[in-house]
Design a protein around this motif. Structure first.
Motif, PDB file in Angstrom:
ATOM      1  N   MET A  53      40.144  54.839  39.583  1.00  0.00           N
ATOM      2  CA  MET A  53      41.151  54.697  40.622  1.00  0.00           C
ATOM      3  C   MET A  53      42.375  55.526  40.261  1.00  0.00           C
ATOM      4  SD  MET A  53      41.020  50.589  41.407  1.00  0.00           S
ATOM      5  CE  MET A  53      41.611  50.209  39.745  1.00  0.00           C
ATOM      6  N   THR A  69      38.156  52.877  49.661  1.00  0.00           N
ATOM      7  CA  THR A  69      36.934  52.619  48.913  1.00  0.00           C
ATOM      8  C   THR A  69      36.358  53.925  48.377  1.00  0.00           C
ATOM      9  OG1 THR A  69      36.412  50.694  50.308  1.00  0.00           O
ATOM     10  CG2 THR A  69      34.613  51.639  49.015  1.00  0.00           C
ATOM     11  N   SER A  89      42.983  49.230  52.669  1.00  0.00           N
ATOM     12  CA  SER A  89      42.371  49.544  51.383  1.00  0.00           C
ATOM     13  C   SER A  89      41.518  50.813  51.463  1.00  0.00           C
ATOM     14  CB  SER A  89      41.520  48.371  50.903  1.00  0.00           C
ATOM     15  OG  SER A  89      40.493  48.093  51.835  1.00  0.00           O
ATOM     16  N   ALA A 118      47.011  51.992  40.955  1.00  0.00           N
ATOM     17  CA  ALA A 118      46.335  51.421  42.124  1.00  0.00           C
ATOM     18  C   ALA A 118      46.009  49.944  41.879  1.00  0.00           C
ATOM     19  CB  ALA A 118      45.068  52.197  42.437  1.00  0.00           C
ATOM     20  N   TYR A 119      45.996  49.181  42.952  1.00  0.00           N
ATOM     21  CA  TYR A 119      45.670  47.756  42.877  1.00  0.00           C
ATOM     22  C   TYR A 119      44.196  47.578  43.221  1.00  0.00           C
ATOM     23  CZ  TYR A 119      45.439  42.828  44.242  1.00  0.00           C
ATOM     24  OH  TYR A 119      45.084  41.505  44.374  1.00  0.00           O
ATOM     25  N   GLU A 120      43.427  47.038  42.291  1.00  0.00           N
ATOM     26  CA  GLU A 120      41.994  46.856  42.511  1.00  0.00           C
ATOM     27  C   GLU A 120      41.735  45.618  43.371  1.00  0.00           C
ATOM     28  OE1 GLU A 120      37.956  45.859  39.946  1.00  0.00           O
ATOM     29  OE2 GLU A 120      39.588  46.961  38.979  1.00  0.00           O
ATOM     30  N   VAL A 121      41.084  45.823  44.505  1.00  0.00           N
ATOM     31  CA  VAL A 121      40.733  44.716  45.395  1.00  0.00           C
ATOM     32  C   VAL A 121      39.394  44.119  45.005  1.00  0.00           C
ATOM     33  CG1 VAL A 121      40.268  44.047  47.791  1.00  0.00           C
ATOM     34  CG2 VAL A 121      42.061  45.726  47.288  1.00  0.00           C
ATOM     35  N   VAL A 149      34.143  50.761  44.579  1.00  0.00           N
ATOM     36  CA  VAL A 149      35.441  50.237  44.142  1.00  0.00           C
ATOM     37  C   VAL A 149      36.411  50.305  45.313  1.00  0.00           C
ATOM     38  CG1 VAL A 149      37.387  50.527  42.585  1.00  0.00           C
ATOM     39  CG2 VAL A 149      35.055  50.934  41.758  1.00  0.00           C
ATOM     40  N   GLU A 150      36.967  49.157  45.678  1.00  0.00           N
ATOM     41  CA  GLU A 150      37.958  49.072  46.754  1.00  0.00           C
ATOM     42  C   GLU A 150      39.330  48.862  46.125  1.00  0.00           C
ATOM     43  OE1 GLU A 150      38.873  46.398  50.806  1.00  0.00           O
ATOM     44  OE2 GLU A 150      37.314  45.801  49.377  1.00  0.00           O
ATOM     45  N   TYR A 151      40.309  49.661  46.544  1.00  0.00           N
ATOM     46  CA  TYR A 151      41.634  49.584  45.935  1.00  0.00           C
ATOM     47  C   TYR A 151      42.712  49.894  46.961  1.00  0.00           C
ATOM     48  CZ  TYR A 151      41.691  54.705  45.841  1.00  0.00           C
ATOM     49  OH  TYR A 151      41.682  56.022  46.195  1.00  0.00           O
ATOM     50  N   THR A 157      35.361  45.288  42.926  1.00  0.00           N
ATOM     51  CA  THR A 157      34.408  46.227  42.356  1.00  0.00           C
ATOM     52  C   THR A 157      33.015  45.625  42.481  1.00  0.00           C
ATOM     53  OG1 THR A 157      36.020  47.153  40.807  1.00  0.00           O
ATOM     54  CG2 THR A 157      33.689  47.489  40.302  1.00  0.00           C
ATOM     55  N   HIS A 179      53.235  45.362  37.515  1.00  0.00           N
ATOM     56  CA  HIS A 179      52.474  46.113  38.513  1.00  0.00           C
ATOM     57  C   HIS A 179      53.186  46.003  39.852  1.00  0.00           C
ATOM     58  CE1 HIS A 179      49.124  47.345  41.092  1.00  0.00           C
ATOM     59  NE2 HIS A 179      48.600  47.895  40.006  1.00  0.00           N
TER      60      HIS A 179
END
Length: 337
Positions: free
Chosen positions: A252, A238, A236, A256-259, A298-300, A261, A173
């Motif tokens: 996403m 959202t 980030s 994308a990198y998930e910060v 969801v924040e990414y 949920t 990743h």
């Protein structure tokens, strides 16, 4: 000092034009002395950089040839990740690259001044016509140049190798340290920072072996701190849904990198995913109603932010490197022997 750095002499029998050309092709003065003293480390870096770059470029061609069968450079067909022959090698190469800044700091940075201070070479140099500042800046400049060129070439080749598969999370990743820290400007920035940190430690401790041990600890701390702070450089994004907690989570973008949920409440508050879990269906619905859960949040971080994050992080590290270099020169100007 002039006797150490003179190139050629009157008894050599060379014509004046040959002597002038010989002088132009050779290093002179303090630069020649620094190169002569550390040529083994410098050649190791340069040759290692050339070999690593050549291998990576060759492997990249193999990856591209494989991906062309799956539609590259357009959208790749499904299933290519499971058979890609060079993706496992990509990970195998990326792991040792993460240790390169540590090795540079320990084996090049720490001994650079500590060895001279311990064996008396620094005192000998201070008795010559060359000033301490020129000696220090030449040592730092030549070493930084060679480290910078070598690591930048390897990082550029690695970035080029990985870029065709950047949209996949199957092997590597983009947010993993194996990719983020080895591509773009990051490998060079981390290497220069640990290099100058090792030089400063060697100047203060004045013992080569002790300086190398302490620099090892310093470099490891840098890696750990950087790993925890890397993702804070991003802005980030959202996305939310308001179709109830039983609705699917919002999707996403690719890679994308998930910060984080979370559940989203009607008031805009966020609740952890453990909320209302391990309950019966009726109890879960009652819990969701009681806590006013209306959907998901969801924040990414999208992959498009990778380059800006790397350059921001590299700028911070290079600014710290410049500060350490200034400390070395200012302290060395007053007392280095």
């Amino acid at each position: 000092m002039s006797t150490l750095t003179s190139i050629g002499n009157a008894s050599s029998g060379s014509a004046p034009s040959d002597a002038g050309r010989d002088r132009a092709l050779r290093l002179r003065g303090v630069t020649w002395l620094v190169w002569r003293q550390h040529r083994a480390a410098y050649w190791t870096l340069l040759i290692g950089g050339v070999v690593a770059t050549a291998v990576i470029v060759y492997q990249r061609q193999g990856l591209v040839t494989y991906l062309e069968g799956y539609g590259y450079p357009g959208d790749l067909k499904e299933g290519w990740e499971h058979q890609a022959p060079t993706m496992a090698l990509l990970r195998a190469v990326s792991v040792p690259l993460n240790y390169l800044p540590v090795l540079i700091g320990v084996f090049i940075g720490a001994p650079l001044l500590a060895a001279d201070l311990e064996n008396g070479t620094a005192k000998l140099v201070s008795t010559q016509s060359t000033s301490r500042v020129r000696w220090l800046t030449t040592k730092l400049g030549v070493t930084a140049l060679i480290v910078g060129v070598s690591t930048a070439a390897v990082a550029a080749a690695f970035t080029w190798w990985w870029s065709p598969a950047k949209s996949s999370n199957f092997f590597l990743h983009w947010a993993d340290k194996e990719v983020f820290d080895n591509s773009g400007p990051m490998l060079t920035a981390l290497s220069l920072f640990t290099l100058f940190g090792g030089v400063a430690i060697g100047m203060l401790l004045r013992r080569m072996l002790l300086s190398m041990v302490v620099t090892m600890g310093f470099a490891v701390v840098v890696q750990v701190v950087w790993a925890y702070s890397r993702m804070s450089l991003a802005n980030s994004v959202t996305i939310t849904t308001r179709d109830g907690m039983q609705s699917p989570q919002p999707e996403m973008p690719d890679a994308a990198y998930e910060v984080d949920t979370s559940y989203l409440t009607s008031s805009g508050d966020l609740l952890g995913q453990s909320t209302c879990q391990s309950l019966s269906e009726k109890a879960t619905e009652a819990c969701a109603a009681k806590k006013s859960i209306v959907g998901w949040s969801v924040e990414y971080i999208p992959v498009s932010q990778m380059a800006s994050m790397q350059w921001l992080g590299a700028s911070i590290l290079l600014a710290l490197t410049a500060a350490v270099a200034a400390f070395i020169v200012l302290r060395g100007r007053k007392r280095v022997v």
